[in-house]
Design an enzyme around this catalytic site. Structure first.
Site, PDB file in Angstrom:
ATOM      1  N   HIS A 119     -12.754  -3.796   4.075  1.00 34.67           N
ATOM      2  CA  HIS A 119     -11.298  -3.972   4.156  1.00 34.67           C
ATOM      3  C   HIS A 119     -10.695  -3.436   5.463  1.00 34.67           C
ATOM      4  CE1 HIS A 119      -7.264  -3.885   1.800  1.00 34.67           C
ATOM      5  NE2 HIS A 119      -7.033  -3.869   3.099  1.00 34.67           N
ATOM      6  N   HIS A 171      -6.877  -3.558   9.780  1.00 31.18           N
ATOM      7  CA  HIS A 171      -8.083  -4.314   9.428  1.00 31.18           C
ATOM      8  C   HIS A 171      -8.980  -4.400  10.661  1.00 31.18           C
ATOM      9  CE1 HIS A 171      -5.813  -6.474   5.886  1.00 31.18           C
ATOM     10  NE2 HIS A 171      -5.944  -5.158   5.720  1.00 31.18           N
ATOM     11  N   HIS A 219      -2.659   1.854   8.487  1.00 34.36           N
ATOM     12  CA  HIS A 219      -3.740   1.063   7.894  1.00 34.36           C
ATOM     13  C   HIS A 219      -3.948  -0.190   8.726  1.00 34.36           C
ATOM     14  CE1 HIS A 219      -6.180  -1.223   5.174  1.00 34.36           C
ATOM     15  NE2 HIS A 219      -5.212  -2.049   4.816  1.00 34.36           N
ATOM     16  N   GLU A 241     -16.818  10.287  23.295  1.00 33.79           N
ATOM     17  CA  GLU A 241     -15.477  10.730  22.956  1.00 33.79           C
ATOM     18  C   GLU A 241     -15.315  11.077  21.468  1.00 33.79           C
ATOM     19  OE1 GLU A 241     -12.846   7.556  23.875  1.00 33.79           O
ATOM     20  OE2 GLU A 241     -11.193   8.928  24.292  1.00 33.79           O
ATOM     21  N   GLU A 270       0.822  -1.214   0.000  1.00 32.77           N
ATOM     22  CA  GLU A 270       0.000   0.000   0.000  1.00 32.77           C
ATOM     23  C   GLU A 270       0.860   1.271   0.000  1.00 32.77           C
ATOM     24  OE1 GLU A 270      -2.969  -0.419  -0.643  1.00 32.77           O
ATOM     25  OE2 GLU A 270      -3.665  -2.278   0.286  1.00 32.77           O
TER      26      GLU A 270
HETATM   27  O1  2HA Z   1      -0.493  -5.451   3.813  1.00 34.51           O
HETATM   28  O2  2HA Z   1      -3.343  -4.813   4.433  1.00 34.51           O
HETATM   29  O3  2HA Z   1      -4.162  -3.763   2.177  1.00 34.51           O
HETATM   30  C1  2HA Z   1      -1.645  -6.115   3.505  1.00 34.51           C
HETATM   31  C2  2HA Z   1      -2.770  -5.173   3.440  1.00 34.51           C
HETATM   32  C3  2HA Z   1      -3.158  -4.710   2.107  1.00 34.51           C
HETATM   33 ZN    ZN Z   2      -5.281  -4.045   4.104  1.00 34.82          ZN
END
Ligand code: 2HA
Ligand code: ZN
Length: 284
Positions: free
Chosen positions: A209, A140, A138, A168, A114
């Site tokens: 995602h 998940h 980032h 909050e 990414e």
């Molecule tokens: O690194 O999260 O979006 C793996 C991921 C791709």
């Molecule tokens: Zn990801």
């Protein structure tokens, strides 16, 4: 100075461990990047080597000459603590903003898949925060992902729901959150769509995602991710108990809260009709 002894590398590694402990980084899921300060890179100049230039896959001229600490493609957050030189590394951007080279770490690996999204987010955040923001994260996040299957994929819906579910939230992210529809990850298109949201918000949801967060330091950025995900968890629970919501934080309450805490709520997410925001049925 040894790279692993620097404060920013330690902070980065701690954040990877904290994210893994939250359950947000299954396998190689998620990625993290940090725009290194000049004085921080000066401290470790002697430890850096010279790598080969490679294409970033997008163009980030505002970041030319900058150094970033990044997680590695295919690497697991769970291994950062024990294997830092294989799982994370430092890259330098060339003077055109089109290429990078690895100057430390990432042994047997490359920067996160990414990287285009990370760097385009860094570029826009560097601009709109006058250089204050340095961290792009980032993750998940389970409950946010779950909500992207059952709520409309609109900035207004996600912002309002997250604000409403935990007192909050309006204080922590008064600008709101952006939502990016499902797209193929890893490329320039999703990077552009995310960067558009990051012009206005510090948080972007990626449908089905996860989320991207931006902030000035590791704690603030992690805290932002954590606060939004916790609010999503509350909403998932409220929607799951099969019992109507009989009271909530109203828009009037949100305005009072903002006044008390000295934040300005993005007014496009405040309902103009004056209806209490959560007076409807369970979670919708
Ligand atoms: O690194 O999260 O979006 C793996 C991921 C791709
Ligand atoms: Zn990801």
């Amino acid at each position: 100075m040894n790279v692993l002894d620097t404060g920013f590398v330690k902070g980065f590694m701690n954040m990877c461990e904290a994210g893994f402990n939250m359950g947000w980084h299954e396998r190689n899921g998620g990625n993290l990047s940090y725009r290194i300060k000049e004085e921080e890179i000066a401290e470790i100049k002697d430890m850096l080597s010279d790598g080969e230039w490679r294409d970033i896959g997008t163009c980030v001229p505002l970041l030319s000459g900058e150094y970033f600490l990044v997680t590695g493609s295919g690497r697991f957050f769970s291994n950062v603590k024990t294997n830092p030189e294989e799982t994370i590394g430092i890259i330098k951007i060339d003077e055109t903003g089109e290429r990078y080279k690895t100057v430390w770490g990432l042994k047997g690996s490359r920067p996160t898949s990414e990287l285009p999204t990370h760097l385009m987010n860094h570029e826009v955040k560097k601009k709109v925060t006058n250089g204050a923001h340095r961290v792009i994260y980032h993750a998940h996040t389970t409950n946010i992902i779950a909500l992207t299957f059952v709520l409309p994929l609109e900035d207004s819906v996600f912002t309002h729901k997250l604000w409403e579910m935990a007192t909050e939230c309006p204080v922590v992210f008064p600008d709101g959150v952006g939502v990016v529809k499902w797209m193929v990850p890893g490329g320039r298109d999703i990077a552009e769509a995310t960067m558009e949201k990051m012009k206005e918000y510090d948080l972007a949801v990626w449908a089905h995602h996860g989320m991207f967060a931006s902030g000035p330091d590791f704690d603030t950025t992690f805290g932002l991710m954590h606060t939004a995900e916790k609010s999503a968890e509350i909403l998932v629970k409220v929607m799951s108990v099969n019992s109507p919501m009989i009271q909530t934080i109203t828009d009037e309450d949100l305005i009072k809260l903002a006044g008390e805490f000295g934040v300005t709520l993005n007014e496009k997410f405040i309902r103009k009709d004056g209806n209490p925001s959560g007076s409807s049925r369970n979670g919708d």
